[in-house]
Write a protein that holds these residues in place. Structure first.
Motif, mmCIF file in Angstrom:
data_model
loop_
_atom_site.group_PDB
_atom_site.id
_atom_site.type_symbol
_atom_site.label_atom_id
_atom_site.label_comp_id
_atom_site.label_asym_id
_atom_site.label_seq_id
_atom_site.Cartn_x
_atom_site.Cartn_y
_atom_site.Cartn_z
ATOM 1 N N SER A 212 0.853 -1.190 0.033
ATOM 2 C CA SER A 212 0.147 -0.047 -0.021
ATOM 3 C C SER A 212 0.829 1.212 0.125
ATOM 4 O O SER A 212 2.124 1.136 0.168
ATOM 5 N N ASP A 213 0.269 2.478 -0.481
ATOM 6 C CA ASP A 213 1.129 3.497 -0.494
ATOM 7 C C ASP A 213 1.354 4.097 1.008
ATOM 8 O O ASP A 213 2.376 4.591 1.478
ATOM 9 N N VAL A 214 0.629 3.692 1.985
ATOM 10 C CA VAL A 214 1.172 3.843 3.350
ATOM 11 C C VAL A 214 2.360 3.177 3.973
ATOM 12 O O VAL A 214 3.166 3.815 4.317
ATOM 13 N N SER A 215 2.331 2.003 3.437
ATOM 14 C CA SER A 215 3.648 1.230 3.794
ATOM 15 C C SER A 215 4.974 1.781 2.993
ATOM 16 O O SER A 215 5.770 1.845 3.548
ATOM 17 N N TRP A 216 4.582 2.087 1.738
ATOM 18 C CA TRP A 216 5.454 2.521 0.812
ATOM 19 C C TRP A 216 6.211 4.068 1.664
ATOM 20 O O TRP A 216 7.393 4.253 1.792
ATOM 21 N N THR A 217 5.143 4.898 2.139
ATOM 22 C CA THR A 217 5.579 5.968 2.608
ATOM 23 C C THR A 217 6.315 5.913 3.842
ATOM 24 O O THR A 217 7.291 6.577 4.234
ATOM 25 N N SER A 218 5.947 4.790 4.645
ATOM 26 C CA SER A 218 6.471 4.708 6.103
ATOM 27 C C SER A 218 8.115 4.282 5.663
ATOM 28 O O SER A 218 8.949 4.708 6.330
ATOM 29 N N MET A 219 8.265 3.272 4.625
ATOM 30 C CA MET A 219 9.740 2.836 4.385
ATOM 31 C C MET A 219 10.340 3.882 3.886
ATOM 32 O O MET A 219 11.521 3.890 4.264
ATOM 33 N N ALA A 220 9.895 4.718 3.124
ATOM 34 C CA ALA A 220 10.693 5.635 2.490
ATOM 35 C C ALA A 220 11.153 6.806 3.438
ATOM 36 O O ALA A 220 12.202 7.280 3.594
ATOM 37 N N LYS A 221 10.440 7.211 4.674
ATOM 38 C CA LYS A 221 10.573 7.893 5.782
ATOM 39 C C LYS A 221 12.023 7.203 6.507
ATOM 40 O O LYS A 221 12.657 7.752 6.918
ATOM 41 N N LEU A 222 11.657 6.014 6.629
ATOM 42 C CA LEU A 222 12.802 5.292 7.306
ATOM 43 C C LEU A 222 14.026 5.458 6.550
ATOM 44 O O LEU A 222 15.127 5.513 7.191
ATOM 45 N N VAL A 223 13.973 5.183 5.185
ATOM 46 C CA VAL A 223 15.185 5.507 4.428
ATOM 47 C C VAL A 223 15.821 6.825 4.621
ATOM 48 O O VAL A 223 16.986 7.037 4.714
ATOM 49 N N HIS A 224 14.839 7.847 4.722
ATOM 50 C CA HIS A 224 15.251 8.935 4.780
ATOM 51 C C HIS A 224 16.088 9.311 6.235
ATOM 52 O O HIS A 224 16.940 9.956 6.189
ATOM 53 N N ILE A 225 15.520 8.779 7.104
ATOM 54 C CA ILE A 225 16.282 8.788 8.641
ATOM 55 C C ILE A 225 17.528 8.189 8.463
ATOM 56 O O ILE A 225 18.419 8.775 8.921
ATOM 57 N N TYR A 226 17.458 7.049 7.811
ATOM 58 C CA TYR A 226 18.844 6.311 7.786
ATOM 59 C C TYR A 226 19.914 7.058 6.866
ATOM 60 O O TYR A 226 21.140 7.167 7.481
ATOM 61 N N ARG A 227 19.467 7.839 6.113
ATOM 62 C CA ARG A 227 20.214 8.324 4.921
ATOM 63 C C ARG A 227 20.972 9.669 5.892
ATOM 64 O O ARG A 227 21.962 10.065 5.630
ATOM 65 N N GLU A 228 19.999 10.286 6.644
ATOM 66 C CA GLU A 228 20.415 11.469 7.423
ATOM 67 C C GLU A 228 21.354 11.122 8.434
ATOM 68 O O GLU A 228 22.366 11.840 8.953
ATOM 69 N N THR A 229 21.251 9.910 9.095
ATOM 70 C CA THR A 229 22.094 9.758 10.561
ATOM 71 C C THR A 229 23.386 8.716 9.962
ATOM 72 O O THR A 229 24.076 8.627 10.780
ATOM 73 N N HIS A 230 23.436 8.254 8.818
ATOM 74 C CA HIS A 230 24.487 7.385 8.418
ATOM 75 C C HIS A 230 25.134 7.875 7.049
ATOM 76 O O HIS A 230 25.556 7.107 6.294
ATOM 77 N N GLY A 231 25.491 9.057 6.918
ATOM 78 C CA GLY A 231 26.458 9.424 6.080
ATOM 79 C C GLY A 231 25.748 9.887 4.527
ATOM 80 O O GLY A 231 26.600 9.920 3.728
ATOM 81 N N GLY A 232 24.363 10.251 4.408
ATOM 82 C CA GLY A 232 24.003 10.573 3.074
ATOM 83 C C GLY A 232 23.583 9.556 2.207
ATOM 84 O O GLY A 232 23.089 10.130 1.013
ATOM 85 N N ASP A 233 23.982 8.334 2.259
ATOM 86 C CA ASP A 233 23.542 7.500 1.125
ATOM 87 C C ASP A 233 22.436 6.518 1.739
ATOM 88 O O ASP A 233 21.908 6.505 2.635
ATOM 89 N N CYS A 234 21.642 5.998 0.446
ATOM 90 C CA CYS A 234 20.522 5.047 0.960
ATOM 91 C C CYS A 234 21.054 3.664 0.815
ATOM 92 O O CYS A 234 20.032 2.637 0.665
ATOM 93 N N ALA A 235 22.222 3.418 0.875
ATOM 94 C CA ALA A 235 22.625 1.782 0.773
ATOM 95 C C ALA A 235 22.474 1.223 2.258
ATOM 96 O O ALA A 235 23.485 1.039 2.946
ATOM 97 N N VAL A 236 21.248 0.728 2.456
ATOM 98 C CA VAL A 236 21.111 0.172 4.025
ATOM 99 C C VAL A 236 21.653 -1.448 3.820
ATOM 100 O O VAL A 236 21.109 -2.099 3.203
ATOM 101 N N PRO A 237 22.565 -1.507 4.598
ATOM 102 C CA PRO A 237 23.106 -2.883 4.728
ATOM 103 C C PRO A 237 22.374 -3.749 5.255
ATOM 104 O O PRO A 237 21.586 -3.602 6.425
#
Length: 116
Positions: free
Chosen positions: A70-95
């Motif tokens: 659903s769009d809601v779950s996509w948005t939630s995951m996208a927010k988590l990637v955004h948080i990861y990117r801001e706290t771990h050096g600016g990329d979206c390569a989540v290990p």
């Protein structure tokens, strides 16, 4: 308080490890103790905390792995990637070692973008 803040920002989901490993562990331990107490098994959860968790409806949260497409779950995951990117050096390569579900989701999004 921090778990309630997470719910306000992301919806009725469990705190993923990618968001905050410490908060994820706290919620996971509360959930395990809550379920034990609810089933009449020995645990360290006080009656007050059990009642409070029930009243706040915190134990009804869904894992992000339980939501699908659903769009809601996509948005939630996208927010988590955004948080990861801001706290771990600016990329979206989540290990995968950081959070397997978020890692897999990022790979799925990359595949979708690369489709002709």
């Amino acid at each position: 308080e921090l778990i309630l803040e997470f719910r306000r920002n992301f919806g009725p989901y469990c705190v993923p490890k990618a968001y905050d490993g410490r908060l994820h562990s706290i919620e996971r331990n509360w959930r395990l103790s809550y379920n034990k107490k609810q089933n009449g098994k020995r645990n360290e959860l006080s009656d007050y905390r059990f009642t409070r968790l029930s009243a706040l409806n915190l134990m009804n949260a869904k894992s992000l792995s339980q939501v699908g497409g659903s769009d809601v779950s996509w948005t939630s995951m996208a927010k988590l990637v955004h948080i990861y990117r801001e706290t771990h050096g600016g990329d979206c390569a989540v290990p995968a070692s950081f959070d397997q579900k978020l890692h897999d989701w990022v790979l799925e999004q990359a595949e979708l973008v690369s489709l002709p």
